[in-house]
Scaffold this active site. Structure first.
Site, mmCIF file in Angstrom:
data_model
loop_
_atom_site.group_PDB
_atom_site.id
_atom_site.type_symbol
_atom_site.label_atom_id
_atom_site.label_comp_id
_atom_site.label_asym_id
_atom_site.label_seq_id
_atom_site.Cartn_x
_atom_site.Cartn_y
_atom_site.Cartn_z
ATOM 1 N N TYR A 1 -3.465 -0.173 10.094
ATOM 2 C CA TYR A 1 -3.341 -0.492 8.389
ATOM 3 C C TYR A 1 -1.679 -0.217 8.046
ATOM 4 C CZ TYR A 1 -4.355 -0.565 3.457
ATOM 5 O OH TYR A 1 -4.578 -0.783 2.233
ATOM 6 N N SER B 1 0.874 -1.286 -0.002
ATOM 7 C CA SER B 1 -0.038 -0.202 0.222
ATOM 8 C C SER B 1 1.040 1.123 -0.022
ATOM 9 C CB SER B 1 -0.745 -0.031 1.107
ATOM 10 O OG SER B 1 -1.287 1.058 1.536
HETATM 11 P P1 NAP Z 1 -11.926 -4.869 -0.601
HETATM 12 O O1 NAP Z 1 -12.714 -4.356 -1.853
HETATM 13 O O2 NAP Z 1 -12.299 -4.449 0.761
HETATM 14 O O3 NAP Z 1 -11.824 -6.489 -0.623
HETATM 15 C C1 NAP Z 1 -11.052 -7.153 0.413
HETATM 16 C C2 NAP Z 1 -11.212 -8.605 0.072
HETATM 17 O O4 NAP Z 1 -10.576 -9.149 1.188
HETATM 18 C C3 NAP Z 1 -12.846 -8.821 0.246
HETATM 19 O O5 NAP Z 1 -13.169 -9.965 -0.688
HETATM 20 C C4 NAP Z 1 -12.891 -9.553 1.611
HETATM 21 O O6 NAP Z 1 -13.929 -10.363 1.829
HETATM 22 C C5 NAP Z 1 -11.515 -10.148 1.653
HETATM 23 N N1 NAP Z 1 -11.331 -10.438 3.102
HETATM 24 C C6 NAP Z 1 -11.144 -9.411 4.188
HETATM 25 N N2 NAP Z 1 -10.850 -10.222 5.478
HETATM 26 C C7 NAP Z 1 -10.671 -11.510 4.992
HETATM 27 C C8 NAP Z 1 -10.299 -12.796 5.819
HETATM 28 N N3 NAP Z 1 -10.262 -12.916 6.965
HETATM 29 N N4 NAP Z 1 -10.340 -13.952 4.914
HETATM 30 C C9 NAP Z 1 -10.765 -13.879 3.799
HETATM 31 N N5 NAP Z 1 -10.693 -12.679 3.021
HETATM 32 C C10 NAP Z 1 -11.000 -11.634 3.566
HETATM 33 O O7 NAP Z 1 -10.370 -4.268 -0.724
HETATM 34 P P2 NAP Z 1 -9.589 -3.886 -2.041
HETATM 35 O O8 NAP Z 1 -9.832 -2.451 -2.004
HETATM 36 O O9 NAP Z 1 -9.812 -4.818 -3.251
HETATM 37 O O10 NAP Z 1 -8.173 -4.197 -1.415
HETATM 38 C C11 NAP Z 1 -7.437 -5.806 -1.573
HETATM 39 C C12 NAP Z 1 -6.213 -5.502 -1.020
HETATM 40 O O11 NAP Z 1 -5.364 -4.285 -1.858
HETATM 41 C C13 NAP Z 1 -6.245 -5.222 0.337
HETATM 42 O O12 NAP Z 1 -5.117 -5.838 0.840
HETATM 43 C C14 NAP Z 1 -6.146 -3.683 0.875
HETATM 44 O O13 NAP Z 1 -5.400 -3.442 1.921
HETATM 45 C C15 NAP Z 1 -4.995 -3.353 -0.855
HETATM 46 N N6 NAP Z 1 -4.997 -2.104 -1.127
HETATM 47 C C16 NAP Z 1 -6.151 -1.463 -1.428
HETATM 48 C C17 NAP Z 1 -5.998 -0.164 -2.049
HETATM 49 C C18 NAP Z 1 -7.169 0.634 -2.544
HETATM 50 O O14 NAP Z 1 -7.163 1.790 -2.946
HETATM 51 N N7 NAP Z 1 -8.500 -0.007 -2.964
HETATM 52 C C19 NAP Z 1 -4.800 0.446 -2.287
HETATM 53 C C20 NAP Z 1 -3.786 -0.191 -1.610
HETATM 54 C C21 NAP Z 1 -3.867 -1.273 -1.371
HETATM 55 P P3 NAP Z 1 -15.401 -9.849 2.634
HETATM 56 O O15 NAP Z 1 -16.122 -9.065 1.557
HETATM 57 O O16 NAP Z 1 -15.939 -11.155 2.950
HETATM 58 O O17 NAP Z 1 -14.742 -9.220 3.815
HETATM 59 C C1 GCO Z 2 -6.938 5.315 3.075
HETATM 60 C C2 GCO Z 2 -7.092 4.525 2.003
HETATM 61 C C3 GCO Z 2 -5.584 3.952 1.593
HETATM 62 C C4 GCO Z 2 -5.884 2.724 0.465
HETATM 63 C C5 GCO Z 2 -4.690 2.334 0.146
HETATM 64 C C6 GCO Z 2 -3.609 3.288 -0.204
HETATM 65 O O1 GCO Z 2 -7.968 5.086 3.902
HETATM 66 O O2 GCO Z 2 -6.001 6.105 3.345
HETATM 67 O O3 GCO Z 2 -7.906 3.372 2.308
HETATM 68 O O4 GCO Z 2 -5.012 3.219 2.899
HETATM 69 O O5 GCO Z 2 -6.572 1.650 0.946
HETATM 70 O O6 GCO Z 2 -3.968 1.343 1.091
HETATM 71 O O7 GCO Z 2 -2.357 2.755 -1.123
#
Ligand code: NAP
Ligand code: GCO
Length: 265
Positions: free
Chosen positions: A158, A145
């Site tokens: 986080y 992230s």
């Molecule tokens: P999301 O839309 O919240 O999806 C997260 C997924 O993880 C969901 O399918 C959720 O299932 C699953 N999950 C959560 N807890 C779990 C557990 N204990 N066991 C199995 N599955 C679990 O998140 P996203 O935005 O796609 O993010 C995916 C990854 O990218 C995460 O690691 C997040 O930190 C990272 N990330 C996101 C962003 C962003 O801007 N979106 C940026 C940087 C990094 P449920 O729906 O059942 O909870």
């Molecule tokens: C926040 C966001 C971010 C993104 C991502 C950025 O609240 O700042 O959720 O943390 O999820 O991790 O890279």
């Protein structure tokens, strides 16, 4: 020499991939030739995910598994090895965030985020590495992230988890590189998924959420990124094309980390 980005014949496990970033990465892996396995906590979401993959013509394998539960994870890996094959590519994608000012966050809430975002990638990587070693190598990709590098208000747990995940990535590289296992991270910027939906909600007067405007000003491209924009980097890190890349966090952030931010008008 042709560069090989193909994932033909590979078995990939992408955790938490019913939707969001995991779904986009797994779909790209399928298009590159891999067999896709994914998990979610709830059967209904696994079923929704299977239907969504099918709509793209992808016959995925979906499983109910809580990635924080080592017994469930070990059973999941054994079931995949029996039904599909040894896992060649692991993407530790499942993650949660709690946006709470640190001094208002309970220790239990802090631990819950660390459990999913840091302990679970350890558990799942530990479960797949032995078979990767036996098979002669593998690819592990941890979804880090911006918060692997930066802090901000309300995301203490986080950021601690994602900072730790960066170092877990480097340590798996250090400990298992000799077995032809490459462990790298992808550091997405701000991506349009359910996890960030609260940060993009329109205000009652129809204006942008303040955080939405903030990210627009912090991103050179002046926009949020889409999950599909992570697909290319993810395929690269899962393919032979990246066999000499190890312990690296590839930031796919539209330039946020390079940019001081737009001067307020
Ligand atoms: P999301 O839309 O919240 O999806 C997260 C997924 O993880 C969901 O399918 C959720 O299932 C699953 N999950 C959560 N807890 C779990 C557990 N204990 N066991 C199995 N599955 C679990 O998140 P996203 O935005 O796609 O993010 C995916 C990854 O990218 C995460 O690691 C997040 O930190 C990272 N990330 C996101 C962003 C962003 O801007 N979106 C940026 C940087 C990094 P449920 O729906 O059942 O909870
Ligand atoms: C926040 C966001 C971010 C993104 C991502 C950025 O609240 O700042 O959720 O943390 O999820 O991790 O890279």
């Amino acid at each position: 020499m042709a560069v090989n980005f193909s994932l033909e014949g590979k078995v990939a496990l992408v955790t938490g991939a019913s939707y969001g970033i995991g779904f986009a990465i797994a779909s790209a892996y399928a298009k590159a030739g891999a067999t896709i396995c994914f998990n979610d906590i709830k059967q209904e979401l696994v079923d929704k995910g299977l239907a969504a993959y099918k709509e793209l013509g992808i016959e995925a394998h979906g499983y109910v598994c809580d990635v924080t539960n080592e017994e469930q994870v070990n059973a999941l890996v054994a079931q995949i090895e029996k039904e599909v094959g040894v896992i060649d590519i692991l993407v530790n994608n499942a993650g949660i965030i709690k946006r709470i000012p640190m001094c208002e966050m309970t220790a239990a809430e802090f631990r819950q985020v660390i459990d999913v975002d840091l302990n679970a990638p350890f558990i799942v990587a530990k479960a797949v590495i032995p078979s990767m070693i036996k098979k002669g190598g593998g690819k592990i990709i941890n979804i880090c992230s911006m918060m692997s590098e930066l802090g901000r208000e309300t995301v203490s747990a986080y950021a601690a988890a994602k900072g730790g995940l960066k170092m877990l990535t480097r340590n798996i590289c250090s400990e298992y590189g000799k077995y032809n296992i490459q462990c790298n991270g992808i550091g997405p910027g701000y991506i349009e998924t359910p996890q960030t939906a609260p940060l993009r909600e329109r205000q009652p007067d129809g204006s942008r959420h303040p955080f939405d405007s903030f990210i627009i000003a912090k991103t050179p491209a002046e926009r949020w990124l889409k999950p599909e924009e992570l697909a290319g980097p993810a395929v690269f890190l899962a393919s032979e094309a990246s066999d000499a890349v190890n312990g690296h966090i590839l930031y796919v952030d539209g330039g946020i980390l390079a940019y001081i931010g737009k001067q307020p008008q």
